[in-house]
Design a protein around this motif. Structure first.
Motif, PDB file in Angstrom:
ATOM      1  N   VAL A 158       0.820  -1.215   0.000  1.00 48.85           N
ATOM      2  CA  VAL A 158       0.000   0.000   0.000  1.00 48.85           C
ATOM      3  C   VAL A 158       0.852   1.263   0.000  1.00 48.85           C
ATOM      4  CG1 VAL A 158      -1.719   1.323   1.301  1.00 48.85           C
ATOM      5  CG2 VAL A 158      -1.962  -1.163   1.066  1.00 48.85           C
ATOM      6  N   CYS A 159       1.861   1.328   0.858  1.00 52.85           N
ATOM      7  CA  CYS A 159       2.675   2.542   0.998  1.00 52.85           C
ATOM      8  C   CYS A 159       4.020   2.435   0.302  1.00 52.85           C
ATOM      9  CB  CYS A 159       2.884   2.864   2.479  1.00 52.85           C
ATOM     10  SG  CYS A 159       1.364   3.235   3.351  1.00 52.85           S
ATOM     11  N   LYS A 160       4.232   1.362  -0.456  1.00 51.27           N
ATOM     12  CA  LYS A 160       5.470   1.149  -1.200  1.00 51.27           C
ATOM     13  C   LYS A 160       6.705   1.061  -0.306  1.00 51.27           C
ATOM     14  CE  LYS A 160       2.909   1.709  -4.862  1.00 51.27           C
ATOM     15  NZ  LYS A 160       2.312   0.514  -5.482  1.00 51.27           N
ATOM     16  N   ASP A 161       6.506   0.734   0.962  1.00 50.33           N
ATOM     17  CA  ASP A 161       7.651   0.588   1.867  1.00 50.33           C
ATOM     18  C   ASP A 161       7.550  -0.675   2.713  1.00 50.33           C
ATOM     19  OD1 ASP A 161       5.583   1.206   3.576  1.00 50.33           O
ATOM     20  OD2 ASP A 161       6.527   2.994   4.433  1.00 50.33           O
ATOM     21  N   GLY A 162       6.594  -1.558   2.355  1.00 48.51           N
ATOM     22  CA  GLY A 162       6.403  -2.803   3.096  1.00 48.51           C
ATOM     23  C   GLY A 162       5.663  -2.629   4.411  1.00 48.51           C
ATOM     24  N   GLY A 163       5.228  -1.394   4.697  1.00 46.51           N
ATOM     25  CA  GLY A 163       4.574  -1.140   5.986  1.00 46.51           C
ATOM     26  C   GLY A 163       3.157  -1.653   6.075  1.00 46.51           C
ATOM     27  N   ILE A 164       2.454  -1.703   4.917  1.00 51.04           N
ATOM     28  CA  ILE A 164       1.086  -2.239   4.879  1.00 51.04           C
ATOM     29  C   ILE A 164       0.981  -3.122   3.642  1.00 51.04           C
ATOM     30  CG2 ILE A 164      -1.384  -1.716   4.856  1.00 51.04           C
ATOM     31  CD1 ILE A 164      -0.667   1.156   5.719  1.00 51.04           C
TER      32      ILE A 164
END
Length: 601
Positions: A158-164
């Protein structure tokens, strides 16, 4: 691997002759290649992956990098020896694209497939098991996979950083995704990684505006990627959950009283529905919440005849007006004619046939500072209003392209007269719009006969002049200059156009251009009272401007002279100071010499 995957997704890599010139990037030329037919084989990229279509799939979508497909597959050597088969086991295989769970070529192959498709892929050694091979596949072997794509689960970062990370469990309706202003209804269950439920929504779901957020920051971010009735599983890292501090939530199930710090969460999420919310005026003063979508895509244009029913309330819920209920006649009005309050007019102009919406209207777009005695209640000054509106039907005003020549001339004349009425009542903004619309009806030259062309030319000139007058009233001098210039392109010595453009130049402090226009106007009509009057005004302004300039330059030169004087004096003072200092030193030296002379005697 990721780059190869991306290249594969862009196109079905067919081989092209080397002598073809192309501006496209490598790998893009195949984008226009026809789809494979059953039995056809094609090389897909420079690594040598081959695909032979055995059965067509459904739709046009294919899996993407990070998705989780489920397949049946049979792996064999080119001599026909089978070395692995899910069909023999009777169980399909699920995996995540990008992790190379079988081999890199297998991932790339599945990326080209549609749901239900069966294809035979031939992989060169570098896409298969390479120089090492396996216990059943010899080193440097070309291998084949017959693959059937049963389904796949879409996985989105979702956030392009693996956070979601979001796994789509059930696809929703293809009706768009909610925006920041929209009101959503969701159901959710929040768990710790061990599966223990720590909180959940009521069974009927919970409603909130996305911009207001809910529970933790991950929820609105994920919801904005969902469609109506979609179900998804979220893996939420602590920075999008409750961070380093954790949180205390009342009435947690299973005896929990708080969520521990740095907790990763698993969330089962369903977007039950959402109501689109639109900031119609872009200042949050007329907000529309769509309760029921309308039909088609058409909405009323300016001048459309609309038929609506509505219930109008104060913010505290007091109903002050109803139209179209209990046998009462619905309200019929023309948009953009100030026949209703501005907020209702603006809101209805965005509605489709059959649409139901709630309009929240700030007092600036309502009745302002006035107290109004309405049908059912008094509307106090500065009241914000709420209208529950249904668009029954509307009839759009005809556009120029829908009219014949004479209809267009009549419509232009009518709009011009409407503009004149508005101008006389001081409604310059709306008057200007009427004049602009009038010109639109007769803007195309060469479409009219000789007689009509004269009438049309006169209409255009008159509307441009009147619109320029509106612009002057609204202090839009730039637009006034543009409109007058249009007239002067047609009639070089039009006195009104020269006069009004000169006014605009004067207001813009461009006195030289103003003087040129006034001189031209006086050449055409030397006795014109208005032009002579503005000429006198211009001379006064020029004289005042010259005085200001003279004073400015006088002060400027005085300062410059003063600065020069100071700079001239400073070296002289420094020289005097130096001489005085040298003199004192000389005197001291003389005095010393004398003393020495006395002492030696």
């Amino acid at each position: 691997m990721a780059e190869d995957t991306k290249r594969l997704k862009i196109s079905s890599m067919a081989e092209e002759p080397e002598d073809i010139d192309s501006d496209e990037e490598p790998g893009e030329v195949i984008e226009s290649a026809p789809p494979l037919t059953v039995g056809q084989e094609r090389v897909f990229n420079s690594t040598g992956l081959k695909k032979k279509l055995l059965r067509r799939g459904a739709g046009f979508q294919t899996p993407e990098f990070g998705d989780e497909p489920t397949v049946h597959y049979v792996g064999s050597l080119v001599n026909g020896t089978t070395f692995i088969s899910t069909r023999e086991k009777g169980e399909p295989f699920s995996f995540k694209i990008g992790q190379g769970q079988i081999c890199s070529g297998f991932d790339e192959a599945v990326l080209t497939m549609k749901k239900g498709e069966i294809a035979l892929f031939t992989l060169p050694p570098q896409l298969g098991f390479g120089v090492s091979g396996t216990n059943v596949v010899p080193p440097n072997s070309i291998i084949q996979f017959e693959v059937e794509l049963l389904s796949w689960i879409t996985v989105l970062d979702v956030c392009k950083d693996g956070g979601i990370l979001k796994r789509v469990v059930k696809k929703g309706e293809e009706t768009g995704q909610p925006g920041d202003l929209d009101e959503v209804k969701v159901k959710y269950v929040v768990m710790l990684p061990d599966g223990v439920v720590i909180t959940e929504s009521p069974k009927e779901g919970v409603e909130f505006y996305l911009k207001d957020g809910h529970l933790c920051s991950a929820l609105p971010k994920a919801i904005k990627t969902m469609t109506r009735e979609e179900k998804a599983d979220l893996i939420v890292q602590p920075q999008y959950a409750f961070g380093e501090e954790g949180v205390t939530i009342t009435s947690l199930p299973n005896g929990f009283s708080s969520i521990p710090p740095n907790s990763m969460l698993h969330v089962a999420l369903e977007l039950v529905s959402f109501k689109s919310v639109v900031d119609i005026t872009n200042d949050s003063k007329v907000i529309k919440k769509i309760v029921k979508e309308g039909e088609g895509a058409l909405i009323p244009n300016e001048g459309a005849s609309v038929l609506i029913r509505y219930t109008a309330k104060l913010e505290d819920g007091t109903v002050f007006e109803k139209k179209g209920f209990d046998g009462d006649t619905p309200l019929n009005f023309i948009t953009d004619e100030e026949q209703v309050i501005g907020g209702l007019d603006r809101g209805v102009a965005t509605m489709k046939k059959g649409e139901q919406a709630i309009l929240s209207i700030n007092h600036e777009y309502g009745y302002g500072s006035q107290e109004i005695n309405s049908d059912l209640a008094v509307i106090p000054p500065f009241s914000n209003l709420v209208y529950e509106v249904e668009m029954i039907q509307f009839e759009k005003e005809k556009g120029p392209w829908e009219m014949d020549v004479h209809e267009r001339i009549e419509a232009a004349g009518r709009k011009k007269e409407e503009g004149n009425v508005l101008y006389k009542s001081g409604k310059y903004q709306r008057a200007a719009k009427k004049y602009d619309k009038a010109v639109d009806y007769v803007s195309e030259e060469g479409q009219f006969g000789d007689y009509d062309e004269k009438v049309v030319k006169s209409l255009r000139v008159s509307c441009w002049l009147n619109a320029a007058a509106c612009s002057l009233k609204l202090n839009d001098h730039k637009n006034a200059i543009i409109l007058c210039s249009k007239v002067l392109d047609v009639e070089f010595y039009n006195v009104k156009a020269l006069y009004r453009r000169a006014q605009a130049y004067m207001e813009s402090y461009d006195y030289e251009l103003a003087e040129l226009d006034i001189k031209k106007a006086l050449e055409a009509d030397p006795q014109n009272r208005e032009v002579n009057s503005i000429h006198k005004t211009l001379k006064q302004l020029q004289a005042e401007s010259n005085k200001r300039d003279a004073k400015l330059y006088t002060n400027m030169f005085a300062r410059m002279a003063n600065d020069c004087s100071i700079q001239t004096k400073r070296p002289k003072i420094e020289k005097v100071e130096k001489n005085e200092k040298d003199g004192v030193m000389g005197m001291e030296l003389e005095k010393g010499d004398n003393e020495m002379a006395v002492d030696s005697s």
